[in-house]
Design a protein around this motif. Structure first.
Motif, PDB file in Angstrom:
ATOM      1  N   UNK A 169      15.322 -16.438   6.636  1.00  0.00           N
ATOM      2  CA  UNK A 169      15.780 -15.131   6.161  1.00  0.00           C
ATOM      3  C   UNK A 169      15.543 -14.095   7.253  1.00  0.00           C
ATOM      4  N   UNK A 170      16.504 -13.203   7.410  1.00  0.00           N
ATOM      5  CA  UNK A 170      16.313 -12.046   8.282  1.00  0.00           C
ATOM      6  C   UNK A 170      16.218 -10.797   7.424  1.00  0.00           C
ATOM      7  N   UNK A 171      15.167 -10.017   7.636  1.00  0.00           N
ATOM      8  CA  UNK A 171      14.962  -8.748   6.932  1.00  0.00           C
ATOM      9  C   UNK A 171      15.090  -7.614   7.940  1.00  0.00           C
ATOM     10  N   UNK A 172      15.915  -6.626   7.622  1.00  0.00           N
ATOM     11  CA  UNK A 172      16.055  -5.439   8.459  1.00  0.00           C
ATOM     12  C   UNK A 172      15.127  -4.367   7.904  1.00  0.00           C
ATOM     13  N   UNK A 173      14.005  -4.184   8.592  1.00  0.00           N
ATOM     14  CA  UNK A 173      12.938  -3.336   8.049  1.00  0.00           C
ATOM     15  C   UNK A 173      13.389  -1.909   7.789  1.00  0.00           C
ATOM     16  N   UNK A 174      14.285  -1.386   8.613  1.00  0.00           N
ATOM     17  CA  UNK A 174      14.723  -0.003   8.433  1.00  0.00           C
ATOM     18  C   UNK A 174      15.599   0.174   7.201  1.00  0.00           C
ATOM     19  N   UNK A 175      16.116  -0.920   6.641  1.00  0.00           N
ATOM     20  CA  UNK A 175      16.916  -0.841   5.420  1.00  0.00           C
ATOM     21  C   UNK A 175      16.066  -0.906   4.153  1.00  0.00           C
ATOM     22  N   UNK A 176      14.811  -1.283   4.275  1.00  0.00           N
ATOM     23  CA  UNK A 176      13.963  -1.467   3.100  1.00  0.00           C
ATOM     24  C   UNK A 176      13.543  -0.105   2.552  1.00  0.00           C
ATOM     25  N   UNK A 177      13.870   0.200   1.308  1.00  0.00           N
ATOM     26  CA  UNK A 177      13.514   1.515   0.747  1.00  0.00           C
ATOM     27  C   UNK A 177      12.011   1.648   0.550  1.00  0.00           C
ATOM     28  N   UNK A 178      11.513   2.849   0.803  1.00  0.00           N
ATOM     29  CA  UNK A 178      10.089   3.132   0.653  1.00  0.00           C
ATOM     30  C   UNK A 178       9.893   4.370  -0.202  1.00  0.00           C
ATOM     31  N   UNK A 179       8.779   4.401  -0.923  1.00  0.00           N
ATOM     32  CA  UNK A 179       8.372   5.610  -1.615  1.00  0.00           C
ATOM     33  C   UNK A 179       7.931   6.664  -0.596  1.00  0.00           C
ATOM     34  N   UNK A 180       8.119   7.948  -0.905  1.00  0.00           N
ATOM     35  CA  UNK A 180       7.720   8.995   0.039  1.00  0.00           C
ATOM     36  C   UNK A 180       6.224   8.950   0.331  1.00  0.00           C
ATOM     37  N   UNK A 181       5.907   8.921   1.627  1.00  0.00           N
ATOM     38  CA  UNK A 181       4.514   8.905   2.043  1.00  0.00           C
ATOM     39  C   UNK A 181       3.942   7.532   2.298  1.00  0.00           C
ATOM     40  N   UNK A 182       4.648   6.470   1.901  1.00  0.00           N
ATOM     41  CA  UNK A 182       4.085   5.120   2.023  1.00  0.00           C
ATOM     42  C   UNK A 182       3.757   4.783   3.478  1.00  0.00           C
ATOM     43  N   UNK A 183       4.707   5.011   4.378  1.00  0.00           N
ATOM     44  CA  UNK A 183       4.476   4.674   5.781  1.00  0.00           C
ATOM     45  C   UNK A 183       3.380   5.545   6.382  1.00  0.00           C
ATOM     46  N   UNK A 184       3.358   6.820   6.033  1.00  0.00           N
ATOM     47  CA  UNK A 184       2.330   7.716   6.569  1.00  0.00           C
ATOM     48  C   UNK A 184       0.938   7.276   6.136  1.00  0.00           C
ATOM     49  N   UNK A 185       0.802   6.843   4.893  1.00  0.00           N
ATOM     50  CA  UNK A 185      -0.515   6.378   4.441  1.00  0.00           C
ATOM     51  C   UNK A 185      -0.905   5.082   5.145  1.00  0.00           C
ATOM     52  N   UNK A 186       0.068   4.209   5.386  1.00  0.00           N
ATOM     53  CA  UNK A 186      -0.227   2.983   6.133  1.00  0.00           C
ATOM     54  C   UNK A 186      -0.684   3.322   7.550  1.00  0.00           C
ATOM     55  N   UNK A 187      -0.024   4.287   8.169  1.00  0.00           N
ATOM     56  CA  UNK A 187      -0.412   4.701   9.517  1.00  0.00           C
ATOM     57  C   UNK A 187      -1.807   5.309   9.537  1.00  0.00           C
ATOM     58  N   UNK A 188      -2.186   5.964   8.429  1.00  0.00           N
ATOM     59  CA  UNK A 188      -3.501   6.603   8.342  1.00  0.00           C
ATOM     60  C   UNK A 188      -4.598   5.636   7.897  1.00  0.00           C
ATOM     61  N   UNK A 189      -4.239   4.393   7.604  1.00  0.00           N
ATOM     62  CA  UNK A 189      -5.232   3.410   7.190  1.00  0.00           C
ATOM     63  C   UNK A 189      -5.583   3.448   5.726  1.00  0.00           C
ATOM     64  N   UNK A 190      -4.794   4.188   4.921  1.00  0.00           N
ATOM     65  CA  UNK A 190      -5.030   4.246   3.473  1.00  0.00           C
ATOM     66  C   UNK A 190      -4.300   3.054   2.857  1.00  0.00           C
ATOM     67  N   UNK A 191      -4.910   1.883   2.992  1.00  0.00           N
ATOM     68  CA  UNK A 191      -4.233   0.621   2.681  1.00  0.00           C
ATOM     69  C   UNK A 191      -5.123  -0.221   1.768  1.00  0.00           C
ATOM     70  N   UNK A 192      -4.600  -0.697   0.630  1.00  0.00           N
ATOM     71  CA  UNK A 192      -5.399  -1.581  -0.227  1.00  0.00           C
ATOM     72  C   UNK A 192      -5.714  -2.904   0.481  1.00  0.00           C
ATOM     73  N   UNK A 193      -6.869  -3.464   0.133  1.00  0.00           N
ATOM     74  CA  UNK A 193      -7.231  -4.752   0.713  1.00  0.00           C
ATOM     75  C   UNK A 193      -6.219  -5.837   0.404  1.00  0.00           C
ATOM     76  N   UNK A 194      -5.617  -5.766  -0.797  1.00  0.00           N
ATOM     77  CA  UNK A 194      -4.636  -6.771  -1.171  1.00  0.00           C
ATOM     78  C   UNK A 194      -3.420  -6.755  -0.265  1.00  0.00           C
ATOM     79  N   UNK A 195      -3.010  -5.583   0.193  1.00  0.00           N
ATOM     80  CA  UNK A 195      -1.857  -5.486   1.091  1.00  0.00           C
ATOM     81  C   UNK A 195      -2.177  -6.124   2.439  1.00  0.00           C
TER      82      UNK A 195
END
Length: 305
Positions: A202-228
């Protein structure tokens, strides 16, 4: 869909599916928590193209700390979601527990051609019906970092049933070859299960994947659950990333979802029509996010920008 079991009836063109899911709170409002927990549990049935019918509830609440009314409020929320689903809670069990939790054991009816994780075919398009990020936003909400708008978007996504997405997939002229809901394993974790079950790449185009507002910013800031983080490690066994897919974006793709959307594998020719139908029906974030490139091969997920 990892918790579902199917019983073939042998009396018509359908089967019974049994599933169970329990979660801990990711919002403060007990009614909303009940709705989310029910939507999350019902999702397994929708991910098979089925219809939930009856359910048993499970609620564990530290009533000596928060009061007995919280049990009632949680049950109100679960009953609201089940009524919307056309299912009935026929009983259940409540208990005092130091950690709040609730969920449902659900019985539903699925057609004998129920969607599974084993039918993906070369040329299929991947259609995702909800945005990713409930795990990241939930972590931010618990630490008071999410804005009111971000919290509202995450909550609205989690309380939305996958009922209509499933019905639209079932009605889709091109059919659905395989499906899963996106829950605890995250998108990449569930894709690992699909490529293994279907023997596809399977090929996934990451830029096409919809995200909730702020999700990427929180990932960049390290606000990430252990499960993720654990999901990303799990997925990496079969996943390759282009160099410009940053670690933060990888974590969004692996984010552990509560009451996430459906991932439908449909023929390429009809994928745009299905996305348009989802948009018209109140799923504005639905999107094509990739395609199945080959079948009869070693399981692989390739993530590009």
């Amino acid at each position: 869909m990892e918790d579902a079991a199917v019983l073939r009836l042998g009396v018509d063109d359908s089967s019974l599916v049994y599933t169970l899911d329990v979660i801990t709170p990711n919002v403060d409002d007990p009614v909303v928590f009940g709705r989310i927990a029910a939507a999350n549990a019902l999702s397994d049935v929708y991910a098979m193209g089925g219809t939930p019918q009856v359910a048993l509830s499970f609620v564990g609440i530290p009533t000596e700390v928060v009061g007995e009314h919280v049990v009632r409020d949680v049950m109100v929320g679960m009953n609201e979601a089940c009524r919307e689903a056309g299912a009935t809670i026929v009983g259940g069990h409540t208990m005092k527990d130091a950690e709040p939790k609730c969920g449902l054991a659900v019985i539903g009816r699925v057609p004998d051609d129920a969607w599974m994780q084993t039918g993906a075919r070369a040329g299929d398009a991947l259609v995702l019906t909800k945005p990713l990020g409930t795990g990241l936003l939930g972590q931010a909400m618990q630490t008071d970092r999410a804005s009111t708008a971000q919290a509202a978007a995450a909550t609205a996504s989690m309380v939305m049933l996958n009922r209509r997405a499933s019905e639209l997939g079932r009605a889709h002229a091109g059919g659905v070859h395989a499906a899963t809901d996106i829950t605890g394993f995250g998108l990449l974790g569930h894709l690992r299960n699909v490529v293994a079950g279907s023997s596809v790449s399977i090929r996934v185009e990451a830029d096409r994947v919809p995200q909730l507002p702020g999700a990427l910013a929180f990932a960049e800031a390290g606000v990430v659950p252990g499960g993720s983080r654990r999901n990303l490690t799990y997925a990496e066994a079969v996943t390759t990333f282009e160099a410009d897919v940053a670690t933060s974006l990888r974590l969004v793709l692996a984010d552990a979802q509560t009451s996430g959307g459906l991932l439908l594998f449909v023929p390429e020719a009809g994928a745009d029509a299905l996305v348009a139908a989802l948009h018209a029906d109140g799923h504005p974030h639905a999107a094509r996010i990739g395609r199945v490139e080959a079948e009869g091969v070693a399981p692989a997920v390739n993530v590009t920008r």
